[in-house]
Write a protein that holds these residues in place. Sequence first.
Motif, PDB file in Angstrom:
ATOM      1  N   ASN A  55      38.521  74.254  48.558  1.00 30.55           N
ATOM      2  CA  ASN A  55      39.984  74.334  48.523  1.00 30.55           C
ATOM      3  C   ASN A  55      40.516  75.409  49.459  1.00 30.55           C
ATOM      4  O   ASN A  55      41.580  75.982  49.230  1.00 30.55           O
ATOM      5  CB  ASN A  55      40.466  74.584  47.095  1.00 30.55           C
ATOM      6  CG  ASN A  55      39.892  75.864  46.498  1.00 30.55           C
ATOM      7  OD1 ASN A  55      38.920  76.418  47.004  1.00 30.55           O
ATOM      8  ND2 ASN A  55      40.496  76.335  45.428  1.00 30.55           N
ATOM      9  N   PHE A 101      35.287  76.914  44.756  1.00 29.14           N
ATOM     10  CA  PHE A 101      36.731  77.036  44.553  1.00 29.14           C
ATOM     11  C   PHE A 101      37.269  78.464  44.560  1.00 29.14           C
ATOM     12  O   PHE A 101      38.470  78.673  44.490  1.00 29.14           O
ATOM     13  CB  PHE A 101      37.119  76.373  43.227  1.00 29.14           C
ATOM     14  CG  PHE A 101      36.697  74.934  43.128  1.00 29.14           C
ATOM     15  CD1 PHE A 101      37.263  73.977  43.956  1.00 29.14           C
ATOM     16  CD2 PHE A 101      35.715  74.533  42.244  1.00 29.14           C
ATOM     17  CE1 PHE A 101      36.870  72.646  43.878  1.00 29.14           C
ATOM     18  CE2 PHE A 101      35.310  73.210  42.158  1.00 29.14           C
ATOM     19  CZ  PHE A 101      35.895  72.260  42.979  1.00 29.14           C
ATOM     20  N   ARG A 139      37.952  64.533  47.409  1.00 32.95           N
ATOM     21  CA  ARG A 139      37.854  65.050  48.774  1.00 32.95           C
ATOM     22  C   ARG A 139      36.488  64.767  49.385  1.00 32.95           C
ATOM     23  O   ARG A 139      35.482  64.678  48.682  1.00 32.95           O
ATOM     24  CB  ARG A 139      38.096  66.562  48.810  1.00 32.95           C
ATOM     25  CG  ARG A 139      39.529  66.972  48.593  1.00 32.95           C
ATOM     26  CD  ARG A 139      39.724  68.453  48.826  1.00 32.95           C
ATOM     27  NE  ARG A 139      41.136  68.771  48.890  1.00 32.95           N
ATOM     28  CZ  ARG A 139      41.628  69.944  49.268  1.00 32.95           C
ATOM     29  NH1 ARG A 139      40.801  70.921  49.621  1.00 32.95           N
ATOM     30  NH2 ARG A 139      42.924  70.150  49.313  1.00 32.95           N
ATOM     31  N   LEU A 160      41.177  70.631  42.170  1.00 32.04           N
ATOM     32  CA  LEU A 160      41.568  69.589  43.123  1.00 32.04           C
ATOM     33  C   LEU A 160      42.444  68.555  42.432  1.00 32.04           C
ATOM     34  O   LEU A 160      42.172  68.166  41.298  1.00 32.04           O
ATOM     35  CB  LEU A 160      40.323  68.901  43.703  1.00 32.04           C
ATOM     36  CG  LEU A 160      39.300  69.780  44.425  1.00 32.04           C
ATOM     37  CD1 LEU A 160      38.143  68.928  44.944  1.00 32.04           C
ATOM     38  CD2 LEU A 160      39.936  70.563  45.561  1.00 32.04           C
ATOM     39  N   GLU A 196      41.058  63.821  52.362  1.00 26.66           N
ATOM     40  CA  GLU A 196      41.508  63.711  50.979  1.00 26.66           C
ATOM     41  C   GLU A 196      42.064  62.329  50.674  1.00 26.66           C
ATOM     42  O   GLU A 196      42.777  61.728  51.490  1.00 26.66           O
ATOM     43  CB  GLU A 196      42.573  64.765  50.689  1.00 26.66           C
ATOM     44  CG  GLU A 196      42.984  64.866  49.247  1.00 26.66           C
ATOM     45  CD  GLU A 196      43.929  66.020  48.986  1.00 26.66           C
ATOM     46  OE1 GLU A 196      43.467  67.063  48.509  1.00 26.66           O
ATOM     47  OE2 GLU A 196      45.132  65.869  49.273  1.00 26.66           O
ATOM     48  N   ASP A 201      42.413  77.242  52.220  1.00 25.73           N
ATOM     49  CA  ASP A 201      43.710  76.930  52.826  1.00 25.73           C
ATOM     50  C   ASP A 201      43.722  77.077  54.348  1.00 25.73           C
ATOM     51  O   ASP A 201      44.743  76.813  54.988  1.00 25.73           O
ATOM     52  CB  ASP A 201      44.817  77.797  52.217  1.00 25.73           C
ATOM     53  CG  ASP A 201      44.526  79.290  52.335  1.00 25.73           C
ATOM     54  OD1 ASP A 201      43.544  79.677  53.003  1.00 25.73           O
ATOM     55  OD2 ASP A 201      45.284  80.085  51.753  1.00 25.73           O
TER      56      ASP A 201
END
Length: 304
Positions: free
Chosen positions: A145, A133, A248, A244, A302, A147
């Motif tokens: 996570n 993360f 996922r 989150l 997701e 982007d």
Amino acid sequence: MTDTRLDDYGFFLARELEHILPKIFEVEYADIKYDMVLPINSEVSRGKDSYTYRIYDGSGSMRRIGSQAKDLPRADIVRKEVTHKVESYGASFGYTVQELRAAEENPGTQLEQRRGNVVRRVYEEQMQKLAYFGEPGSGLKGFFNNDQVDKLVPDKWFDTVGITADEILELLNESVTRIVDNSNMKEVPDTILLPYSAYRKISTMKLGTVSDTTVLQFFLKTNEVITDIEPINELTASKSGGFLSKDRMITYARNSDKLEMHLPQPLEFFAPQLQGLEYTVPAHARHGGVALYYPKSVMVTEKA
């Protein structure tokens, strides 16, 4: 009065650490999986505060021309530079002077290694958290996570009431197909990471009432590119530490050419330092986040 200097206990502790440290590094933890999930790179110098990598891509075209043509189509290299920070992390453990005296005056008594084991444990947990993360306040990027990665939100999830084996197979295959199609077959994944509950579902659910083959077995047998599916506890939203909002699934190529976690300095222990009546053993590590060299090699699926 005694003629024994406190420094002598520091030397004693240093000798003991020679025995303790190898045992600390031999300890393994079943729930620590970041080094299985991500290729680890320690090439960046531990003295650097950042590192930069370049992503190259070619662009251009070729077309039919006349024999005297001068406006030939141009092909060239497109280069993008990405810079990541490197941050330090530390912890420590220690022993009081009295504990050292007791150990030194009783031949055969060794200092316990459990305190060092705790440091090793918190180090591994922190590295896993950073790998998965990142740390938003520091700018370090994680994997789960990130982007830069494309996201897919299907109509059904593994725990959807009444979901069939065929629908689960479609769910697993869709992320693979998207990566291959979206990259014009330049990217080919080989690994899928699932929440534990989803992994348990596919590893126990049979294809049919007359079949002993599970969905997991059938998928790995019939999918031509995926070679491994791993359960990851932190992909369950409620177990992600708030990173989150939904469960996922991650589909990607587990390849150092595609992504790496940069660890310029793995866990290291320094010489004991006397502070008051306690010898403290400092521990240190350097982390540079996850570098995703080819974002299109990864797909996040997701839960809706």
